[in-house]
Scaffold this motif. Sequence first.
Motif: not given
Length: 443
Positions: A91-92, A308, A339
């Motif tokens: 995700s980051m 995302m 996030m």
Amino acid sequence: MDRRLTLYILIGMVLGVAVGQVFYTMVDPAVVKDQVAPWLKLLSDIFLNLIKMLVAPLVLSTIVVGIAHMGDSSALGRIGFRAIAWFIIASMISIGLGLVMVNLFQPGVGAPIPDAASAAKAVGEVKELKATEFILSIFPKNAIEALATNNILQILVFSLFAGVALSAIGERGAALVRGADALAEMMLQVTGYVMRYAPIAVFAAIAKVVAVSGLAILGTYVELLIEFYLSLVLLWVILLSVGALFLRQRIWTLIRYIRQPLMIAFSTASSEAALPKMFEQLDRFGVPRRISGFILPLGYSFNLDGSMMYMSFATIFIAQAYGIDLSIGTQIMILLTLMISSKGIAAVPRASLVVITGTLAMFGLPVEGVAIILAIDQFLDMGRTATNVVGNAVATSVITKWEGMLEVEEPEFVEHPHAPAHTVAHGRAGLELDPSNFEDDRG
């Protein structure tokens, strides 16, 4: 049919673009909207409904059987921890890469800004997503309701309890485990039947989008499309490269095995549509059901890499369009906000739009800016959905290898069993027949 399904889907996509463009250029827009589009939508919706019919029983049976056969609750906890750790890191990377690329390309500079009133109407009312409501929605109050509504997270929670419980009671639960195993095999068999309709559904889904919007709209947003898809390709390279560190040469096999669910996800813009076929292909790649049954449903809620990246890309794109300069500190805060808030999008309609709108409002950015990208959201959605599928396939395969549970691969195409036909009894087996059925009374 199974061996050539990829080819048929490709043909369906090409024909969909061609037929859709013919309708767009040669038929009155009102006729397309009122008479053509609903029928094309019907053809694709039939496929999506059939897929939704498969998802709940397939996820339930797969998880229950996998956990019961695992026979080790500590292994389940370890796999879950590794999966969550992977999802957070991915995700980051996804959100961070989106911020870097949109700042590098700056596609929002000079983008057409819609009238505020018409933009607000186009965006419509978007329900606020509250963290407390999302957390509560994870836990089912009724297992049957969770199955009926295809709530994957709730099905996952119930299945975890059921699988661990069956593992604990041992032989007394063996009949239920065998039943769940048979149910999983039956649903994969039904998946094989449903997939034969996929090329038609793909054709209809693509044709509808092109017939309503036309390919000309891509020219208006060509810079945004090219730069967003280039960013997605870079994300694919990163995900597959990390996967190759664990899987070595088998990463190429994984890419080959998942191309059918990937194309289905891309053409229908639905991750759910690819889930049953993804289970089947990961089985053949060598991922045991006890791993894929647990990680894939979890990933479909918490590991949406493409979505995302899109949310970070779109948020900064809108700020650029309105000429708003955001500091590095603000962008990092946006990254952290996305996030957290993106983890609840799986159960929310128009999920990415909800999160983007909420983030814009939180940082004082114009919410109506979402209308800038609504016109081509379907084309953007296709790319981000396909990326979600790639991310979850890599995550599941890597964690399987990490656990030392990767099995030998099976052939990419395995013929499904066939229902008996043209039998000697001609359907009369097991009946106590009246002889009069066969008497010749003609004379």
